[in-house]
Structure formats: C-alpha cells, structure tokens
Design a protein around this motif. Structure first.
Motif, PDB file in Angstrom:
ATOM      1  N   ALA A  55     -14.157  42.428 -16.589  1.00 26.73           N
ATOM      2  CA  ALA A  55     -14.173  42.162 -18.758  1.00 26.73           C
ATOM      3  C   ALA A  55     -15.015  42.116 -18.977  1.00 26.73           C
ATOM      4  CB  ALA A  55     -13.544  40.428 -18.157  1.00 26.73           C
ATOM      5  N   ASN A  56     -15.000  41.908 -20.153  1.00 31.55           N
ATOM      6  CA  ASN A  56     -16.294  42.271 -21.537  1.00 31.55           C
ATOM      7  C   ASN A  56     -15.681  41.237 -22.942  1.00 31.55           C
ATOM      8  OD1 ASN A  56     -18.403  43.574 -20.286  1.00 31.55           O
ATOM      9  ND2 ASN A  56     -17.111  45.277 -20.076  1.00 31.55           N
ATOM     10  N   PRO A  57     -16.569  40.905 -23.230  1.00 37.34           N
ATOM     11  CA  PRO A  57     -16.417  39.484 -24.693  1.00 37.34           C
ATOM     12  C   PRO A  57     -15.643  40.824 -25.509  1.00 37.34           C
ATOM     13  CG  PRO A  57     -18.595  39.016 -24.018  1.00 37.34           C
ATOM     14  CD  PRO A  57     -17.933  40.186 -22.709  1.00 37.34           C
ATOM     15  N   GLY A  58     -14.402  41.215 -26.335  1.00 32.62           N
ATOM     16  CA  GLY A  58     -14.319  41.763 -26.863  1.00 32.62           C
ATOM     17  C   GLY A  58     -12.600  42.451 -25.697  1.00 32.62           C
ATOM     18  N   ASP A  59     -13.134  42.341 -25.178  1.00 35.44           N
ATOM     19  CA  ASP A  59     -11.620  43.042 -25.009  1.00 35.44           C
ATOM     20  C   ASP A  59     -10.390  42.432 -25.312  1.00 35.44           C
ATOM     21  OD1 ASP A  59     -13.188  44.677 -23.157  1.00 35.44           O
ATOM     22  OD2 ASP A  59     -12.820  43.890 -21.501  1.00 35.44           O
ATOM     23  N   ILE A  60      -9.187  43.255 -24.608  1.00 38.39           N
ATOM     24  CA  ILE A  60      -7.761  42.470 -24.880  1.00 38.39           C
ATOM     25  C   ILE A  60      -6.926  42.927 -23.255  1.00 38.39           C
ATOM     26  CG2 ILE A  60      -5.170  42.944 -26.107  1.00 38.39           C
ATOM     27  CD1 ILE A  60      -5.865  44.197 -28.519  1.00 38.39           C
ATOM     28  N   LEU A  61      -6.343  41.224 -22.812  1.00 39.30           N
ATOM     29  CA  LEU A  61      -6.499  41.431 -21.460  1.00 39.30           C
ATOM     30  C   LEU A  61      -5.285  41.615 -22.154  1.00 39.30           C
ATOM     31  CD1 LEU A  61      -5.821  41.203 -18.705  1.00 39.30           C
ATOM     32  CD2 LEU A  61      -6.107  38.824 -18.898  1.00 39.30           C
ATOM     33  N   MET A  62      -3.985  41.550 -21.447  1.00 41.38           N
ATOM     34  CA  MET A  62      -2.782  41.820 -21.744  1.00 41.38           C
ATOM     35  C   MET A  62      -1.447  41.548 -19.887  1.00 41.38           C
ATOM     36  SD  MET A  62      -1.904  45.359 -23.940  1.00 41.38           S
ATOM     37  CE  MET A  62      -0.469  44.319 -25.393  1.00 41.38           C
ATOM     38  N   ILE A  63      -0.889  40.560 -20.131  1.00 38.93           N
ATOM     39  CA  ILE A  63      -0.079  40.119 -18.968  1.00 38.93           C
ATOM     40  C   ILE A  63       1.534  39.588 -19.230  1.00 38.93           C
ATOM     41  CG2 ILE A  63      -0.776  38.468 -16.659  1.00 38.93           C
ATOM     42  CD1 ILE A  63      -3.093  37.837 -18.124  1.00 38.93           C
ATOM     43  N   ASP A  64       2.046  40.880 -18.766  1.00 30.30           N
ATOM     44  CA  ASP A  64       3.686  41.153 -18.934  1.00 30.30           C
ATOM     45  C   ASP A  64       3.660  39.430 -17.528  1.00 30.30           C
ATOM     46  OD1 ASP A  64       6.185  40.842 -19.392  1.00 30.30           O
ATOM     47  OD2 ASP A  64       6.122  43.235 -19.180  1.00 30.30           O
ATOM     48  N   GLU A  65       4.338  38.440 -18.337  1.00 32.07           N
ATOM     49  CA  GLU A  65       4.716  37.190 -17.642  1.00 32.07           C
ATOM     50  C   GLU A  65       3.614  37.067 -16.414  1.00 32.07           C
ATOM     51  OE1 GLU A  65       8.330  37.465 -15.468  1.00 32.07           O
ATOM     52  OE2 GLU A  65       9.442  38.302 -17.739  1.00 32.07           O
ATOM     53  N   PRO A  66       2.537  36.031 -16.944  1.00 34.32           N
ATOM     54  CA  PRO A  66       1.445  35.505 -15.763  1.00 34.32           C
ATOM     55  C   PRO A  66       1.471  34.541 -15.110  1.00 34.32           C
ATOM     56  CG  PRO A  66       1.319  34.324 -18.122  1.00 34.32           C
ATOM     57  CD  PRO A  66       1.891  35.969 -18.343  1.00 34.32           C
ATOM     58  N   GLU A  67       3.443  34.404 -15.037  1.00 34.06           N
ATOM     59  CA  GLU A  67       3.843  32.314 -14.329  1.00 34.06           C
ATOM     60  C   GLU A  67       4.254  33.923 -13.092  1.00 34.06           C
ATOM     61  OE1 GLU A  67       6.946  33.410 -17.466  1.00 34.06           O
ATOM     62  OE2 GLU A  67       4.873  33.863 -17.812  1.00 34.06           O
ATOM     63  N   LEU A  68       4.542  35.176 -12.983  1.00 33.57           N
ATOM     64  CA  LEU A  68       5.093  35.510 -11.899  1.00 33.57           C
ATOM     65  C   LEU A  68       4.832  35.095 -10.184  1.00 33.57           C
ATOM     66  CD1 LEU A  68       6.921  37.600 -12.138  1.00 33.57           C
ATOM     67  CD2 LEU A  68       5.530  39.165 -10.855  1.00 33.57           C
ATOM     68  N   ASN A  69       5.756  34.453  -9.681  1.00 32.30           N
ATOM     69  CA  ASN A  69       5.470  33.703  -8.368  1.00 32.30           C
ATOM     70  C   ASN A  69       4.685  32.022  -8.534  1.00 32.30           C
ATOM     71  OD1 ASN A  69       6.904  36.523  -7.292  1.00 32.30           O
ATOM     72  ND2 ASN A  69       4.929  37.770  -7.699  1.00 32.30           N
ATOM     73  N   LEU A  70       4.618  31.729  -9.465  1.00 33.50           N
ATOM     74  CA  LEU A  70       3.090  30.345  -9.314  1.00 33.50           C
ATOM     75  C   LEU A  70       3.853  29.887  -9.433  1.00 33.50           C
ATOM     76  CD1 LEU A  70       0.176  31.981 -11.343  1.00 33.50           C
ATOM     77  CD2 LEU A  70       0.781  32.512  -8.970  1.00 33.50           C
ATOM     78  N   HIS A  71       4.201  28.787  -8.519  1.00 35.67           N
ATOM     79  CA  HIS A  71       4.300  27.664  -8.107  1.00 35.67           C
ATOM     80  C   HIS A  71       3.570  26.724  -9.915  1.00 35.67           C
ATOM     81  CE1 HIS A  71       3.671  22.837  -7.636  1.00 35.67           C
ATOM     82  NE2 HIS A  71       5.131  23.146  -6.544  1.00 35.67           N
ATOM     83  N   PRO A  72       4.869  25.914 -10.620  1.00 28.46           N
ATOM     84  CA  PRO A  72       4.373  24.851 -11.570  1.00 28.46           C
ATOM     85  C   PRO A  72       2.510  24.586 -11.997  1.00 28.46           C
ATOM     86  CG  PRO A  72       6.703  24.843 -11.102  1.00 28.46           C
ATOM     87  CD  PRO A  72       5.886  25.269  -9.664  1.00 28.46           C
ATOM     88  N   MET A  73       2.500  23.950 -10.803  1.00 33.68           N
ATOM     89  CA  MET A  73       1.137  23.395 -11.122  1.00 33.68           C
ATOM     90  C   MET A  73      -0.494  24.407 -11.062  1.00 33.68           C
ATOM     91  SD  MET A  73      -1.586  21.943  -7.660  1.00 33.68           S
ATOM     92  CE  MET A  73      -1.018  22.893  -6.913  1.00 33.68           C
ATOM     93  N   ASN A  74       0.231  26.289 -10.767  1.00 30.44           N
ATOM     94  CA  ASN A  74      -0.545  27.379 -10.861  1.00 30.44           C
ATOM     95  C   ASN A  74      -0.502  27.805 -11.938  1.00 30.44           C
ATOM     96  OD1 ASN A  74      -2.053  27.624  -8.615  1.00 30.44           O
ATOM     97  ND2 ASN A  74      -0.828  27.860  -7.486  1.00 30.44           N
ATOM     98  N   GLN A  75       1.481  27.565 -12.448  1.00 30.84           N
ATOM     99  CA  GLN A  75       1.266  28.459 -14.005  1.00 30.84           C
ATOM    100  C   GLN A  75       0.505  26.853 -15.041  1.00 30.84           C
ATOM    101  OE1 GLN A  75       5.341  28.419 -15.310  1.00 30.84           O
ATOM    102  NE2 GLN A  75       5.393  28.491 -12.629  1.00 30.84           N
ATOM    103  N   ARG A  76       0.275  26.014 -14.578  1.00 29.44           N
ATOM    104  CA  ARG A  76      -0.680  24.957 -15.415  1.00 29.44           C
ATOM    105  C   ARG A  76      -2.601  25.784 -15.753  1.00 29.44           C
ATOM    106  NH1 ARG A  76      -0.923  18.554 -14.505  1.00 29.44           N
ATOM    107  NH2 ARG A  76      -2.033  19.429 -16.391  1.00 29.44           N
ATOM    108  N   ARG A  77      -1.791  25.399 -14.109  1.00 31.12           N
ATOM    109  CA  ARG A  77      -3.888  26.437 -13.775  1.00 31.12           C
ATOM    110  C   ARG A  77      -3.944  27.442 -14.487  1.00 31.12           C
ATOM    111  NH1 ARG A  77      -4.208  24.936  -7.485  1.00 31.12           N
ATOM    112  NH2 ARG A  77      -5.404  23.006  -8.196  1.00 31.12           N
TER     113      ARG A  77
END
Length: 466
Positions: free
Chosen positions: A323-345
């Motif tokens: 990762a560098n400043p200026g990059d684009i990070l694309m994530i399809d469904e970042p919540e995948l397999n995550l508990h609600p607490m970790n979705q908040r994190r």
C-alpha cells in the motif's frame, strides 16, 4: 472520476463517482460486482496496456536523429478528455476478457470515464528514469524536474545499438512513462480483493502444482506447442480478470513480502488495527506461508486457518507490503466471513486507510460496516459529547470520516430514462445514497431491519402495536 455504464451485465444504465471512500450497497444480483470489476479492469488496462499517440512522427524522428526531445505535458493535459475517451473505446473491446465471458454479452455495452481537469496535477512530480532495452543495454534517460511542465528524453544508446532496438517498443515505453506522470493521480495503482479470494488463497499451492504439471506434460509431448501460451489461454477462459489477479497475487506471495509498504512505515497503527481483526499475523518462512494466532505457538497453513484468515490474507499483505498513498484498494464484500464485531473493526481500519491517502472502493451487504462508518462521521465534530464518546469507546482521530469525501450508492431497480424510450422504465441502476453529518442512509438495510422489528413486535405484543 465519474463512471457511466450501459448494458453491463444486469445493469441497464448507471452512473457513479469515485470518492476517497466509495460504497456500493444493494441486494444480490443487482450489478455491484460488475461495476467493481469493470472499473478495476479499466484502470488495469490504462496502466498496463493503453498506449495512445502522444507525439507525432516529427518528434520521434527528432529523438532518433538528434538524441533528445521535450514532451509538452500541458498539451497532453488539454487533450486529456479525448485521451480518456479513446481509452474507454479501446477498453470496451477488452470486456469479454475482463469478465471471462462471451463477446455477445457486451455487444451493446458502453463504458465511459469522465475526469475533472482539476484531478490532474503533475507540477510537483519529479522523475529520473533510465530505461534498459531488450538487449540489456541503456537506451535513454527520461527526466522531469519539480515545477516543470515538460518531460525531457535523452538518448544514451549508441547508434549501432539503436538499430537493434524496436522503435515501437521505445515509443510505447516513453508513452507509458508520460501517461503515468500526467494521469498518475487519476488512475493510480489499483489492488483488488475479489469475492473469490478465499478460494484463491486455500488452493494456491494446488494451482501451482497443476500449472507446473501441465507445463511438464506438454513440453515432453509436443515440441511445437508453446506451453506458456497454452496456460495463458486457459487462464483467460476460466477466470475473470480480478480473480486472475487474486490467483497471481497468491502465487507470488513469497516475493511480495520481501518489502514493506509506505503505509505500514508511515502509519503502523493501521497494521495494529488490521491485526486486531485477523487475531494474529501472517508470516512467510522458508517452509511456506503461515498464519500465526495471537498468544499462540502454532503456525497454521492457509488450508488449516479459518475462513476469515483466508479471506483477509490479501488485504493484510496489501497493507503491510504494498500500500502507498494515492492507491485504490477495491474489496468485494469486506465483511466476508467476519463476525459483527470484526465488521465494525473492518470499517474503522478502512477509514484509517482513507485518512492515510488510500482510496477505498467497496461493495457490501453489511449494515454493521455502514453503521460504523456513520459513527465515524458523527464523531467528526468538535463538541464535548463527541469527545466523551471517543474517549469512552477508544476511537482515534485517524478513524474519523468526513462525509464530503464519501460517495455511496444503492444498486436496485428504479425508474430511469432510456434513450429512445417514450417513458421512464424500471431497470437495474445505481441510486445515490443521501449522506450528511449523521451518516449514510441506506434505505434497503433500514427497510429490512424495520420489517424484522415489526414481525418481532407482533410476536411479542400480539399485534397490539400500531
């Protein structure tokens, strides 16, 4: 950057703008992933393959005859919209490859990108590059000083060496470097974690084994077959471009982890935030790649780790090593397999990345992520109550979000105007979600939650609630 698509997968017509944080929500099968993959494919095409004519034969001849030319960056800036339009037209032809689908599915597809001239700013960029030709000898130097509005190309190769070099290759290289200088802020490096990332992680060794075994068998049986061309052809047919990117990324992990990212060095707090989600750390050893849980003495392979460990691998390696400043990070469904607490994190970690200069683009079904973003928006004020909440619940300044930097959309069926139609019709499109100082309003989530509450109220109170 604004994007407009028509007849792309299930999307009939949709427009969306890329912000510092871009969110696309909506029901299943409404086009979220199609839009994400299409944008990823375009930026990849621009950065890796697009090669417009930026200077004519006169400049090319001068470069080879006198050994030096200057390229006017302001002229390229003035023609920026025409250059982007050309890229879009060429990119549409690449869509079957991007989606690993038949050409007939894109016969009526339109894809347009519109940029604002204010997005282009190359005055403070400084470059000094020496290129090495196919013969492994220096060919020329490319330079641009801070404050200058031109690029200088000086030939350093000997005349006899130049004759051996493909001039088209040189022109392509100079063009690519010039595009990076002018448009680098608009179309930066892009990294994607596709929805298939968990499978790419767990089967990365198997993918290498199958590839190498096929290469071995083909090489032994037929000397006229190019085994690498065969593999490329198979991959093109089997995987969409973002999935292929995930596969290649996982196969090259041992090389990727040899360097540290600028983000991890400037903002180590982001690494701690991410590690709190995964509950450990990813480690590369001579024996392979492993996950090491917190407060544990075990090393787990990706096959032995949990589904969340596998789904988070790409993002974790990206933050720590790429990762560098200026990059684009694309994530399809970042919540995948995550508990609600970790979705908040996860929401808080993504906010930290945004504030560190990484543009984040996500699709999500997670009400937890949206509501945590809303908390970060509401905390971004200077009153006493916000300060008390931050202290009590241990929020940090670098997590707070400015609503003005966010673009959010709901993918859904809506009445829209189609060219040539007599009246508006209901089609799949993107609807801009309202955003203010209280957060992002995602009506689809609210309607579902309200319906559940209504049902439970009737069960609890026997239908007496009005």
């Amino acid at each position: 950057m604004k994007v407009a698509v028509e007849n792309l997968g299930i999307i009939r017509k949709a427009d969306f703008e890329v912000g510092d944080l871009t969110i696309i929500c909506g029901n299943n099968n409404t086009g979220k992933t199609y839009a994400t993959y299409a944008l990823y494919g375009f930026i990849s095409f621009w950065n890796e393959a697009f090669s417009p004519v930026l200077f004519g034969d006169e400049a090319v001849n001068k470069l080879f005859n006198s050994g030096s030319i200057k390229i006017d960056l302001d002229e390229i800036h003035r023609n920026s919209n025409d250059i982007v339009d050309q890229a879009c037209k060429e990119y549409i032809k690449q869509l079957p490859m991007v989606f690993a689908a038949a050409e007939k599915h894109f016969s009526n597809t339109d894809f347009k990108v519109c940029i604002n001239e204010s997005e282009i700013d190359f005055s403070n960029i400084e470059e000094a590059i020496q290129t090495i030709g196919p013969n492994r000898k220096p060919v020329f130097n490319l330079s641009k000083k801070r404050g200058e509005h031109f690029v200088t190309i000086n030939m350093v190769a000997k005349a006899e060496d130049i004759d051996e070099i493909n001039k088209d290759w040189i022109i392509h290289w100079v063009t690519r470097q010039t595009l990076d200088i002018v448009f680098g802020r608009v179309f930066p490096e892009v990294f994607i974690a596709s929805i298939e990332r968990t499978g790419a992680t767990i089967f990365r060794r198997e993918l290498d084994f199958i590839r190498n075994r096929l290469l071995e068998n083909v090489s032994n049986r037929d000397k006229d077959i190019d085994p690498f061309a065969l593999i490329d052809a198979i991959n093109d047919k089997r995987y969409a471009l973002p999935v292929k990117a995930d596969v290649e990324f996982n196969r090259n992990l041992e090389d990727v982890v040899k360097k540290e990212s600028a983000i991890s060095q400037i903002n180590p707090d982001i690494l701690k935030s991410f590690d709190s989600i995964v509950g450990g750390e990813y480690k590369s050893t001579k024996e392979g790649f492993y996950y090491v849980p917190d407060k544990g003495n075990v090393k787990l392979s990706m096959g032995e780790g949990s589904s969340s460990v596998r789904s988070l691998l790409n993002m974790g390696i990206y933050i720590r090593h790429i990762a560098n400043p200026g990059d684009i990070l694309m994530i399809d469904e970042p919540e995948l397999n995550l508990h609600p607490m970790n979705q908040r994190r996860m929401a808080r970690t993504l906010a930290k990345l945004v504030n560190a200069g990484v543009k984040v683009f996500i699709t999500t079904h997670s009400d937890y992520i949206i509501k945590e973003f809303n908390t970060l928006i509401m905390l971004n004020r200077s009153d006493a109550s916000a300060g008390r909440v931050m202290e009590k619940y241990q929020y940090q300044e670098n997590e707070l979000l400015d609503a003005g930097r966010i673009k959010a959309y709901i993918a859904k069926k809506e009445l829209i105007t189609i060219e040539g139609a007599k009246k508006r019709q209901r089609h799949n499109t993107f609807v801009l979600a309202p955003i203010d100082k209280y957060g992002i309003e995602i009506s689809d989530f609210d309607e579902t939650i309200n319906k559940m509450n209504e049902i439970q109220d009737e069960l609890l109170f026997g239908g007496q609630v009005t």
